[in-house]
Design a protein around this motif. Structure first.
Motif: not given
Length: 392
Positions: A344, A340-341, A26, A365, A336-337, A355, A35, A352-353, A362
């Protein structure tokens, strides 16, 4: 409850993919890893004793599968799922994902099409594409937190190039337990068009209402004759590292083709510990599993209630099976990006994302709840604080 799942067991520096591998995967430090789908619980005591006895023998030569191994699988399938399985139907694979790849190799040619039903376990797509086949999406429909199959779309997607359909039964992600009616309709469509069904039933033991899972092949002789069922003790009893799955193929011709592919890849022999662990789990692990399901159900209820009260923008879909919560984060309004960011770098939780699970994933999680309650509580607080920070 006879078993202690509250005690947190330190898995760092044990070569754990989930814990030791999180930072490299990650790209962030100090992550709470919730995850990949393995448990943070010790296996049943009977399994540990069986493995210890095998280790004490001190010789780890080439290994076969004996009567006890086969009988434990047959008995488990009959008792848990009311499915009568014959010994000769049971084939070996190191894992279910391996079996998916072998099936693609055995029953399709490059350029053929494989239907999958997203959002779905991402190796369905990768094993298809890595073998030079084409993925065809038959997206699920979501209504009131439960997924359903879109049979009209399925019929529209079928052409002469479609050879396989990969079924996730119960479904991952989302934890939907498919009904007999769902499977009946799906199977009839596939029979009509000569499509082989590969039914991934690795989560079949992890249903919260015992007896609710219906093995696809158990519905009729015709379905059994045109399907391959992928099972394993790995998710049920936390044995993924022992690389043992049980692939059930009633049709002798399909079975021969699958085992030919297994031999071609030289992966037909189990390791020394997988069969003894499997036999012990299926023979003596029922009480342990019952406690695990009760405990995980409590974790599901906790995280659902916590988010409802403290983080209403996040909604946990009702879970009928698996220990993997599917969380709708779309109200956060993130790409989605960005999502995720956010998890984290702000919440410091590795999930787990959505997407990765294909179209329809999308904004979601997936959170592994097969861990101590205190870990789930810690994750919930971190996520609450991170979401609260968005308004500052």
């Amino acid at each position: 409850m006879k078993h202690d799942f509250d005690t947190v067991i330190d898995r760092m520096k044990t070569s754990s993919v989930k814990w030791d591998g999180a930072e490299a995967l990650f790209g962030a430090k100090d992550l709470l890893p919730l995850w990949v789908a393995d448990m943070d619980f010790k296996v049943p005591e009977a399994v540990s004793k069986a493995v210890e006895a095998k280790a004490a023998h001190g010789i780890f030569g080439y290994t076969t599968r004996d009567d006890g191994y086969y009988n434990s699988i047959i008995s488990w399938m009959k008792t848990r799922h009311n499915w009568t399985v014959e010994r000769e139907w049971i084939c070996h694979s190191p894992g279910v994902v391996t079996a998916l790849s072998l099936a693609v190799q055995a029953f399709t040619e490059p350029g053929d099409k494989v239907i999958v039903q997203p959002p779905v376990y991402y190796p369905f797509m990768s094993t298809t594409e890595n073998n030079g086949r084409e993925v065809v999406f038959n997206p699920l429909k979501e209504q009131d937190g439960r997924y359903s199959m879109d049979f009209d779309d399925l019929r529209a997607k079928i052409d002469g190039s479609v050879k396989l359909l990969m079924l996730c039964n119960p479904h991952n992600p989302g934890g939907t337990v498919w009904t007999k009616e769902d499977l009946q309709t799906l199977g009839e469509i596939c029979l009509e068009h000569g499509i082989l069904v590969i039914s991934d039933e690795i989560h079949s033991d992890l249903v919260f209402e015992q007896g609710s899972h219906v093995p696809f092949a158990s519905i009729s002789d015709e379905f059994a004759d045109s399907s391959i069922t992928c099972t394993a003790p790995s998710k049920t009893f936390n044995l993924a590292g022992l690389q043992t799955s049980n692939i059930i193929i009633p049709n002798a011709g399909l079975r021969a083709a699958f085992e030919k592919e297994t031999a071609r890849n030289s992966i037909g022999m189990p390791n020394s510990f997988g069969p003894v662990a499997t036999e012990a789990a299926y023979t003596e692990g029922g009480d342990w599993l019952a406690d695990v399901l009760d405990y995980v159900k409590g974790n599901v209820e906790f995280i659902t209630g916590y988010f409802k009260e403290h983080v209403p923008a996040l909604k946990v879909l009702p879970l009928e099976a698996t220990y993997l919560a599917w969380i709708d984060c779309r109200e956060l309004g993130m790409s989605p990006e960005e999502l995720e960011s956010f998890f984290l770098t702000e919440a410091h939780v590795a999930l787990n994302q959505g997407k990765a699970f294909g179209p329809g994933g999308e904004g979601f999680v997936r959170m592994n709840l097969a861990c101590s309650r205190s870990v789930v509580e810690k994750a919930a607080r971190q996520i609450e604080e991170a979401v609260a920070g968005l308004d500052q």
